[in-house]
Scaffold this motif. Structure first.
Motif, PDB file in Angstrom:
ATOM      1  N   ALA A  60       0.841  -1.191   0.000  1.00 34.42           N
ATOM      2  CA  ALA A  60       0.000   0.000   0.000  1.00 34.42           C
ATOM      3  C   ALA A  60       0.881   1.248   0.000  1.00 34.42           C
ATOM      4  O   ALA A  60       1.992   1.248   0.540  1.00 34.42           O
ATOM      5  N   ALA A  61       0.380   2.295  -0.632  1.00 39.59           N
ATOM      6  CA  ALA A  61       1.112   3.554  -0.648  1.00 39.59           C
ATOM      7  C   ALA A  61       1.126   4.145   0.760  1.00 39.59           C
ATOM      8  O   ALA A  61       0.197   3.984   1.543  1.00 39.59           O
ATOM      9  N   ALA A  62       2.201   4.828   1.082  1.00 37.32           N
ATOM     10  CA  ALA A  62       2.332   5.432   2.407  1.00 37.32           C
ATOM     11  C   ALA A  62       2.857   6.855   2.243  1.00 37.32           C
ATOM     12  O   ALA A  62       3.743   7.117   1.442  1.00 37.32           O
ATOM     13  N   THR A  63       2.275   7.774   3.003  1.00 40.58           N
ATOM     14  CA  THR A  63       2.754   9.153   2.987  1.00 40.58           C
ATOM     15  C   THR A  63       3.505   9.486   4.266  1.00 40.58           C
ATOM     16  O   THR A  63       4.128  10.528   4.358  1.00 40.58           O
ATOM     17  N   GLN A  64       3.428   8.604   5.245  1.00 36.68           N
ATOM     18  CA  GLN A  64       4.147   8.772   6.496  1.00 36.68           C
ATOM     19  C   GLN A  64       4.923   7.496   6.777  1.00 36.68           C
ATOM     20  O   GLN A  64       4.625   6.445   6.226  1.00 36.68           O
ATOM     21  N   ALA A  65       5.913   7.593   7.649  1.00 38.37           N
ATOM     22  CA  ALA A  65       6.694   6.413   8.009  1.00 38.37           C
ATOM     23  C   ALA A  65       5.811   5.444   8.780  1.00 38.37           C
ATOM     24  O   ALA A  65       5.243   5.789   9.813  1.00 38.37           O
TER      25      ALA A  65
END
Length: 156
Positions: A60-65
């Motif tokens: 899945a795409a992640a914008t945060q760690a």
């Protein structure tokens, strides 16, 4: 000739005299060879496709760690079908090592208790004469007599 299985050279076994070349008596036709090659190529394509699919992981795409989250939802039926398919090809599970347990060693062998417990009692195994270097049978049953030891452990 190595890698030339369509023709072999024949020699007489006893004399080594050359007898001549020999061709296969039931050689496959060109149509049969073509069908076999096509079938092998199709199987190789399926195996390559399955290998590539098994190595592909989507996340899945992640914008945060955050820890990666795998994608790839399966229905229960799909999971069961794939597990059933792999269960049929697991040769280790098809092997049944305890189907026929090993027979018990002969009575004159010294066997550890752990091994004796794993074997089944069976008919005594006859020893061929001279197996261990002894050529004469000294025992009443036709077997070579075993060396005896005294209380100090010396053989007599």
């Amino acid at each position: 000739m190595p890698h030339h299985d369509h023709r072999i050279e024949v020699y007489h076994a006893a004399t080594g005299r050359y007898l001549g070349p020999a061709d296969l008596a039931d050689q496959a036709t060109e149509e049969q060879l073509s069908a076999v090659r096509k079938t092998r190529a199709a199987r190789a394509r399926r195996l390559k496709k399955d290998l590539q699919a098994s190595q592909r992981e989507r996340y899945a795409a992640a914008t945060q760690a955050e820890p990666p989250r795998r994608l790839g939802a399966l229905t229960g039926a799909q999971a069961e079908a794939e597990l059933a398919q792999t269960a049929d090809t697991d040769l280790a599970q098809l092997a049944m090592p305890d189907l026929i347990p090993p027979a018990a060693p002969p009575a004159d062998w010294r066997t550890p208790a752990s091994l004796a417990a794993l074997t089944t009692p069976g008919p005594p195994v006859p020893h061929p004469p001279g197996r261990d270097g002894a050529s004469a049978s000294d025992g009443r049953d036709g077997r070579a007599a075993l060396p005896t030891t005294d209380e100090d452990g010396d053989a007599s």
